[in-house]
Design an enzyme around this catalytic site. Structure first.
Site, mmCIF file in Angstrom:
data_model
loop_
_atom_site.group_PDB
_atom_site.id
_atom_site.type_symbol
_atom_site.label_atom_id
_atom_site.label_comp_id
_atom_site.label_asym_id
_atom_site.label_seq_id
_atom_site.Cartn_x
_atom_site.Cartn_y
_atom_site.Cartn_z
ATOM 1 N N HIS A 106 0.852 -1.178 -0.190
ATOM 2 C CA HIS A 106 0.031 0.049 0.087
ATOM 3 C C HIS A 106 1.085 1.180 -0.025
ATOM 4 C CE1 HIS A 106 1.289 -0.313 4.260
ATOM 5 N NE2 HIS A 106 0.836 0.919 4.349
ATOM 6 N N ASP A 108 0.440 4.974 1.994
ATOM 7 C CA ASP A 108 -0.061 5.523 3.180
ATOM 8 C C ASP A 108 -1.205 6.493 2.606
ATOM 9 O OD1 ASP A 108 1.028 3.957 5.017
ATOM 10 O OD2 ASP A 108 2.870 5.326 4.959
ATOM 11 N N HIS A 257 4.970 0.019 0.131
ATOM 12 C CA HIS A 257 5.598 -0.581 1.131
ATOM 13 C C HIS A 257 4.471 -1.726 1.714
ATOM 14 C CE1 HIS A 257 3.629 2.585 3.326
ATOM 15 N NE2 HIS A 257 3.832 1.961 4.353
ATOM 16 N N ARG A 273 4.574 6.565 13.586
ATOM 17 C CA ARG A 273 4.618 7.100 12.324
ATOM 18 C C ARG A 273 4.081 8.623 12.380
ATOM 19 N NH1 ARG A 273 1.161 4.434 7.713
ATOM 20 N NH2 ARG A 273 -0.055 6.355 8.089
HETATM 21 C C1 SIN Z 1 3.154 1.466 7.789
HETATM 22 O O1 SIN Z 1 2.414 0.794 6.956
HETATM 23 O O2 SIN Z 1 3.151 2.619 7.774
HETATM 24 C C2 SIN Z 1 4.017 0.643 8.824
HETATM 25 C C3 SIN Z 1 4.965 0.046 8.205
HETATM 26 C C4 SIN Z 1 5.699 -0.945 9.090
HETATM 27 O O3 SIN Z 1 5.258 -1.174 10.433
HETATM 28 O O4 SIN Z 1 6.808 -1.577 8.879
#
Ligand code: SIN
Length: 286
Positions: A106, A108, A257, A273
């Site tokens: 995905h 973000d 990611h 985050r």
């Molecule tokens: C996310 O998708 O922002 C989290 C990624 C992660 O926990 O590695």
């Protein structure tokens, strides 16, 4: 000051060496960091033993921050600018709601009409091994498509849904999923997105895309699967192995990611985050 950069992989990413993000930073130094961010798609800052406020302050240099109104249950209780990604059980012993956050390809906030410019994830606790995150360079993935495929997808819009694939908690998870659906109706995003700053085309797809606008799920799924498979070939990837106090900044407009579940779930993995607001994109799908 000339930034010292070390490439992280063939496909994307660079480590910024010798920078303490909590220290005062001139406009020109930050300008170099931002150019490196645009050029490499991901920047890694190691050994950033900083406070939550310092994480937030540094993130603000990239742009205004999301207060995560679209994910109200996942915010830090005292810092709405921080989104929790943790498997630490809640005080009552029940599983964390964000245990499985990000476990699918995905970008973000793609499920909103203000998808994120970028994210800065800080690691607080990491398992002994694993708990890695995979990243894909979506410029390179787009560039490698045939002319015919580029023509086919040029005007398509993918319908993005919020929510995780797996529920951490049967009871609160279902309530959370229903709430997510209410707050975040499906949003259509262009499958080929022009990066607002570099002007380059990037694939904008992932596993939150359920179908293409104007097409059924059955018709859409084979092409969605193909595009995700294409974009996640090894030559487009960087796999990040976390160390405590890493900050990883990525550009959501040209990178997708996935958090991997490749670790012992009895060990703690705790990340927080910040999410940089992006420019408007897409429309609410009817
Ligand atoms: C996310 O998708 O922002 C989290 C990624 C992660 O926990 O590695």
């Amino acid at each position: 000051m000339a930034l010292k950069l070390r490439k992280l992989s063939y496909a994307l990413g660079a480590e910024v060496c010798g920078v303490d993000v909590a220290m005062p930073m001139s406009e020109s130094t930050f300008g170099e960091i931002y150019q490196a961010f645009l050029g490499h798609g991901i920047l890694l800052f190691r050994d950033q033993d900083i406070t939550r406020s310092q994480h937030i302050e540094f993130s603000r240099r990239f742009g205004a921050l999301d207060r995560h109104e679209t994910l109200p249950r996942d915010r830090h209780p005292d810092h709405p600018e921080l989104l929790m990604v943790t498997n630490e059980p809640k005080p009552d012993g029940s599983p964390s709601d964000t245990k499985y956050t990000g476990r699918q390809w995905h970008s973000d906030m793609s499920f909103t009409t203000g998808p994120s410019l970028g994210s800065l994830l800080k690691s607080y606790e990491v398992p002994e091994v694993g708990g890695d995150t995979l990243f894909a360079n979506m410029y390179a993935a787009y560039d490698a498509l045939s002319g015919g495929m580029k023509k086919l997808i040029a005007d398509l819009h993918g319908i993005h849904l919020s929510g995780t694939r797996k529920l951490a908690n049967e009871t609160t998870g279902i309530v959370r999923a229903e709430e997510q659906k209410r707050i975040n109706p499906p949003v259509a995003q262009p499958v080929v997105r022009v990066h607002p700053e570099t002007g380059r085309k990037a694939l904008y797809i992932g596993e939150k895309v359920k179908r293409f606008d104007g097409m059924s799920e059955e018709e859409s799924q084979p092409l969605i699967d193909y595009l995700v498979r294409h974009a996640t070939q090894p030559e487009f990837l960087y796999r990040h192995q976390w160390r405590k106090n890493d900050i990883l900044a990525w550009d959501n407009r040209c990178v997708m990611h996935q958090a991997l579940g490749d670790f012992d779930e009895t060990q703690l993995r705790h990340m927080e985050r910040t999410t940089i607001l992006g420019t408007p994109s897409g429309y609410v799908a009817t």
